[in-house]
Structures are given as C-alpha cells and as structure tokens.
Design a protein around this motif. Structure first.
Motif, mmCIF file in Angstrom:
data_model
loop_
_atom_site.group_PDB
_atom_site.id
_atom_site.type_symbol
_atom_site.label_atom_id
_atom_site.label_comp_id
_atom_site.label_asym_id
_atom_site.label_seq_id
_atom_site.Cartn_x
_atom_site.Cartn_y
_atom_site.Cartn_z
ATOM 1 N N ALA A 184 0.893 -1.313 0.226
ATOM 2 C CA ALA A 184 -0.047 0.117 0.067
ATOM 3 C C ALA A 184 0.724 1.276 0.018
ATOM 4 C CB ALA A 184 -1.040 0.126 1.064
ATOM 5 N N LEU A 185 1.890 1.306 0.754
ATOM 6 C CA LEU A 185 2.800 2.244 0.800
ATOM 7 C C LEU A 185 3.514 2.477 -0.676
ATOM 8 C CD1 LEU A 185 4.568 2.196 4.506
ATOM 9 C CD2 LEU A 185 2.672 3.566 3.721
ATOM 10 N N ALA A 233 1.129 3.756 -2.898
ATOM 11 C CA ALA A 233 0.991 5.324 -2.462
ATOM 12 C C ALA A 233 2.001 6.006 -3.175
ATOM 13 C CB ALA A 233 0.775 5.631 -0.985
ATOM 14 N N LEU A 272 1.762 9.075 -5.837
ATOM 15 C CA LEU A 272 2.129 10.490 -5.619
ATOM 16 C C LEU A 272 3.196 10.991 -6.420
ATOM 17 C CD1 LEU A 272 2.128 12.997 -3.650
ATOM 18 C CD2 LEU A 272 3.980 11.759 -2.211
ATOM 19 N N THR A 315 -15.045 14.718 1.805
ATOM 20 C CA THR A 315 -14.292 13.267 2.342
ATOM 21 C C THR A 315 -14.850 13.074 3.836
ATOM 22 O OG1 THR A 315 -12.136 13.848 1.250
ATOM 23 C CG2 THR A 315 -12.207 12.075 2.769
ATOM 24 N N PHE A 323 -2.329 15.221 -0.356
ATOM 25 C CA PHE A 323 -2.032 13.563 -0.416
ATOM 26 C C PHE A 323 -1.806 12.992 0.733
ATOM 27 C CE2 PHE A 323 -0.136 9.485 -1.606
ATOM 28 C CZ PHE A 323 -0.562 9.230 -2.578
ATOM 29 N N TYR A 324 -1.373 13.613 1.629
ATOM 30 C CA TYR A 324 -1.308 12.983 3.172
ATOM 31 C C TYR A 324 -2.554 13.358 3.566
ATOM 32 C CZ TYR A 324 -0.057 12.442 8.009
ATOM 33 O OH TYR A 324 -0.170 12.222 9.313
ATOM 34 N N GLY A 372 -4.551 10.379 2.167
ATOM 35 C CA GLY A 372 -4.269 9.206 2.717
ATOM 36 C C GLY A 372 -4.699 8.658 4.034
ATOM 37 N N TYR A 373 -4.585 9.729 5.166
ATOM 38 C CA TYR A 373 -4.604 9.555 6.396
ATOM 39 C C TYR A 373 -6.262 9.323 6.539
ATOM 40 C CZ TYR A 373 -6.130 10.694 11.124
ATOM 41 O OH TYR A 373 -6.633 10.810 12.376
ATOM 42 N N CYS A 416 -7.085 5.530 4.623
ATOM 43 C CA CYS A 416 -6.440 4.414 5.360
ATOM 44 C C CYS A 416 -7.219 3.832 6.299
ATOM 45 C CB CYS A 416 -5.099 4.719 5.867
ATOM 46 S SG CYS A 416 -3.947 3.472 6.405
#
Length: 343
Positions: free
Chosen positions: A20-21, A24, A28, A213, A281-282, A285-286, A289
């Motif tokens: 997943a990382l 990502a 990105l 979101t 993006f962070y 993603g937070y 996730c």
C-alpha cells in the motif's frame, strides 16, 4: 482488521501495508512528476509556434519516465490487491479508457509534431493539448469517484466532474511553475499569468475534497474531528493555506523581478505547489487508510496470498530503487534552463 501492534510481524499483515505504501508512493510521484508535464500540455493552446517548441523542450527529457510511476502504481494494485483492482477499475472503466486513449494521443502527438510540416504541426500541437486536457480531467474524475464511493447518481457525477476541472487547474499550476523555472523572456512572464489564473480553481478543488471526504464516511469524520485529532491535524490545513498565500505573493512579485532580469524566487510557485500536493495527498491518505474502497474493502481484505506477495516483494525491492535512481539521475543531468529540443 488485524492488530498492527501485536500481529505486524506476520507476512499477511505487514506485506499489504508495504505494498500500500509502494502504491501510494508511485501515485504521488506520478501526480507530481507527470502532473507538471500534463500541465504544460494543458497550457499549449494559445502560445505561438516558437513558444510551443520551448514548452515541449522543457519536458522532453522527462515526460516518458514520469509515466513509469503510473504503470508501477496500477501494477501494484493489480498484483498485490486483485480484489480492489477489479472493483475500482470496474467502477471506473470509462474514465480509465478515456485516460489511456488521451495518453496515447499525447505520445503520438509528441513525436509526430517534430517531423510534421508547419501546417500539420499546429494540428499535432492541438492533439497534444487535447490529450493532456482529457487525461488530466479523467484522472480528476476518478479521484472524485473514489472519494464518493463510486456513486453514479447526478450528485456524484457532478462532484467528480468538478474535481476533474480542479485537478486540471492544479496540473496547469504545476506546469506554469515548471515553465517559470525552465524558460525565459515572454514565455516566462506568460507562465506567471497562467499560474495566477489556475490558483483559485486549484484552491476550490482542495476545499471541495476536504469538505466532501469526511461527509461521505462517518469513520473518516471521526478520524478528523474527534478530540484530540482535530487539534493534532490542524497544522495540515493551516500549512496548506500558508502555501497558497506564498504562491499568490510570489506570483505578484515575479513579473517586476523578471522584467529587471532578476530570477530570485522563480522556484517558489512550483515548490509551494508541490507542497500543497504533498499535504493534500497526506490528508487524503490519512482519511481513507486502511481502506482501498472507502468503508468496503481494506488493504488486508484485498491482498493476494502472502506467498505471492513475498515473491512480488523481492521484485519490487529491486525495481523500485532503480526507478528512483534513474529519475534522480535524469533530473540532475537535465536540470537548468531548457534548450532547443532536437531528435
């Protein structure tokens, strides 16, 4: 959902997290690196022939390699998370097809424009522009669809279409920032004006995603607005606002400096825009996730068998550093002002 603290040593737990990382990171890198050359294509409609040549020359050494990150990201989704791959690409079949057709049109136009006669060259330049617009808009539409949980009602389609337009503006902002760094003279001043016009719609896109979101999922709402999360996460929107203000201030000062032959601060718009992409993006993603499909499929539910993931892991451990090293090398070699593009 597994207990990450107690079970993380088990392959079926940590391998999906690793992939997943990697996915990502790939997405990105694609959004930022291919984003600016898509943005340059979006901006190609009005400049004259010489300026269009300079714009193409600024992305010539990089644009093929930039798309490698898209291949890596989608490849990881396919082999590491096949269940989610089927659900996501099944729901996004039409925008994905449109994006692929647009990327092929860009590739053909990029090569043919150099060999074509002047009359046909304008046609290929327009094809490159159209391909860039369609690719960027379709990627934004896919992002909006993912946020809404792949809703196909009128509200979901309108929201996804809006995010498509806003991502186009964000790509144009990136592309204009890139041209401010790589070009000189009238084209450089034009890029400053393009960046100013793109800034507001980019901000609207960030705001729309930030509002939608948490509203789409109660779990995401609690992650952001429960105490003490709301305090700990406050620096993200604050830093984003600061970066938008920094870009606006820089774009207001640059024309005067450039008219005087002073290029101090030419990297600020591009660098600050990259910062906005990183923060957005962070935050996204937070929010999602560990879901690959919000509130439906987690990374562990979608993952392939641990034995298969381990084999893929060894291959990724070799391929990923090579891609990173090549990318760094290419940008180091071709850094500085762009020169005439030759074949």
């Amino acid at each position: 959902m597994p207990d990450l603290i107690n079970d993380f040593g088990q392959p079926q737990v940590w391998l999906p997290v690793v992939f997943a990382l990697v996915m990502a990171l790939a997405m990105l890198a694609y959004v930022i690196l291919d984003g600016y050359d898509l943005g340059v294509g979006v901006l190609m409609r009005k400049p004259n022939n010489e300026q269009q040549d300079a714009m193409i020359a600024s992305i010539g050494p990089f644009w093929d390699a930039n798309e490698t990150w898209l291949v890596l990201g989608v490849g990881v989704l396919l082999v590491a998370f096949p269940l989610a791959h089927g659900v996501i690409l099944g729901a996004l079949y039409l925008p994905v097809a449109l994006m692929l057709l647009a990327l092929m049109l860009r590739g053909v136009a990029f090569d043919f424009r150099v060999k074509a006669h002047d009359d046909h060259k304008r046609l290929w330049n327009m094809a490159f522009h159209v391909g860039s617009v369609l690719a960027g808009w379709s990627q934004g539409f896919m992002l909006g669809s993912m946020i809404t949980g792949f809703r196909h009602d009128l509200a979901g389609i309108l929201f996804s279409s809006l995010i498509g337009l806003c991502l186009l503006a964000a790509y144009a902002l990136l592309g204009a920032g890139w041209l401010i760094i790589k070009t000189e003279g009238e084209l450089q001043l034009m890029a400053v004006a393009w960046a100013k016009r793109s800034l507001w719609l980019t901000g609207l896109g960030v705001l729309a995603i930030s509002i939608a979101t948490p509203l789409i999922s109660h779990n995401i709402f609690l992650k952001w607005f429960s105490f003490p999360n709301v305090i700990l996460l406050l620096p993200i929107p604050v830093a984003t606002l600061v970066l938008f203000g920094t870009i606006w201030r820089s774009l207001g000062r640059l024309p005067v400096r450039l008219e005087q032959g002073n290029e101090y601060g030419i990297g600020v718009p591009f660098g600050a825009t990259v910062g906005i992409f990183l923060l957005a993006f962070y935050g996204l993603g937070y929010s999602i996730c560990p879901w690959l499909v919000i509130d439906k499929i987690t990374i562990w539910q979608a993952a392939s068998a641990p034995e298969a993931l381990m084999v893929i892991f060894y291959g990724t451990a070799v391929v990923l550093p090579v891609i990173i090293a090549y990318t760094v090398f290419a940008y180091r070699v071709f850094w500085g002002k762009s020169t005439e593009l030759k074949y």
